[in-house]
Design an enzyme around this catalytic site. Sequence first.
Site, PDB file in Angstrom:
ATOM      1  N   LYS A  62       0.829  -1.206   0.000  1.00 55.91           N
ATOM      2  CA  LYS A  62       0.000   0.000   0.000  1.00 55.91           C
ATOM      3  C   LYS A  62       0.869   1.263   0.000  1.00 55.91           C
ATOM      4  CE  LYS A  62      -3.960  -2.106   2.354  1.00 55.91           C
ATOM      5  NZ  LYS A  62      -4.824  -2.092   3.558  1.00 55.91           N
ATOM      6  N   ALA A  78      -0.770   0.713   6.038  1.00 56.46           N
ATOM      7  CA  ALA A  78      -1.092  -0.169   7.165  1.00 56.46           C
ATOM      8  C   ALA A  78      -2.164  -1.176   6.769  1.00 56.46           C
ATOM      9  CB  ALA A  78      -1.563   0.648   8.370  1.00 56.46           C
ATOM     10  N   ASP A  79      -2.172  -2.301   7.472  1.00 58.12           N
ATOM     11  CA  ASP A  79      -3.225  -3.296   7.277  1.00 58.12           C
ATOM     12  C   ASP A  79      -3.392  -4.081   8.576  1.00 58.12           C
ATOM     13  OD1 ASP A  79      -4.900  -4.462   4.898  1.00 58.12           O
ATOM     14  OD2 ASP A  79      -4.311  -6.163   6.148  1.00 58.12           O
ATOM     15  N   THR A  80      -4.633  -4.474   8.866  1.00 66.39           N
ATOM     16  CA  THR A  80      -4.948  -5.165  10.120  1.00 66.39           C
ATOM     17  C   THR A  80      -5.706  -6.446   9.846  1.00 66.39           C
ATOM     18  OG1 THR A  80      -5.087  -3.041  11.295  1.00 66.39           O
ATOM     19  CG2 THR A  80      -6.115  -4.941  12.353  1.00 66.39           C
TER      20      THR A  80
END
Length: 209
Positions: A62, A78-80
């Site tokens: 990203k 960011a990624d969760t």
Amino acid sequence: MTPAMQKSSDIPEIILASKSPRRRYLLKQAGLRFSVIPSGIDEKSIPLSPPEIYVRRLAEAKADDVAARYPQSWVIGADTIVRIDGTILGKPGSKAEARIMLQRLSGSTHQVFTGYAICCIARQHRFSDTVKTDVLFKDLTPEEIEWYIQTPEPFDKAGAYAVQGLGTFLVRSINGSYTNVVGLPVCEVIERLIKEGIIRLEINTTGAS
């Protein structure tokens, strides 16, 4: 006036490569000044791997995607994801899926992983890492689950809940970063931005005693 976290005068713009209102809110609450330009990557193009590696690679992809268009800027990606008993829980696509996820999380401890990446192409620099938080759910009654899935909250959240919203009543305890569960480990991100000299703490000493 509240002291601000301002980018250094010789440092390019800071961009958040995410459309998540929760990440935007967290960074604003921390006093950071930034622009928002969501990434357009296809998350399915990132090969599956252990969760701590997978979310970091997603965050890197990203950040790289937006940085390619804005090479002079510092970009935050960011990624969760949520994991329980080795299974990854994504965003539910229906009430039925949300119900199953919440039933699975009920009375158990699960892990929330958020990967984050900070990069600037012009400076040939990228840093990335993953933060993990353990979250214990209370024992949920069928009525509590049914009530919650009637709200809009579960349907754009990994694991089908929002700890910062109505879903706060689902959580018995958190071991680790709270903001990580919301969607971004703010302490670690701001710490890295300061360490790299990307931002400085702007202190107004006018009128100070």
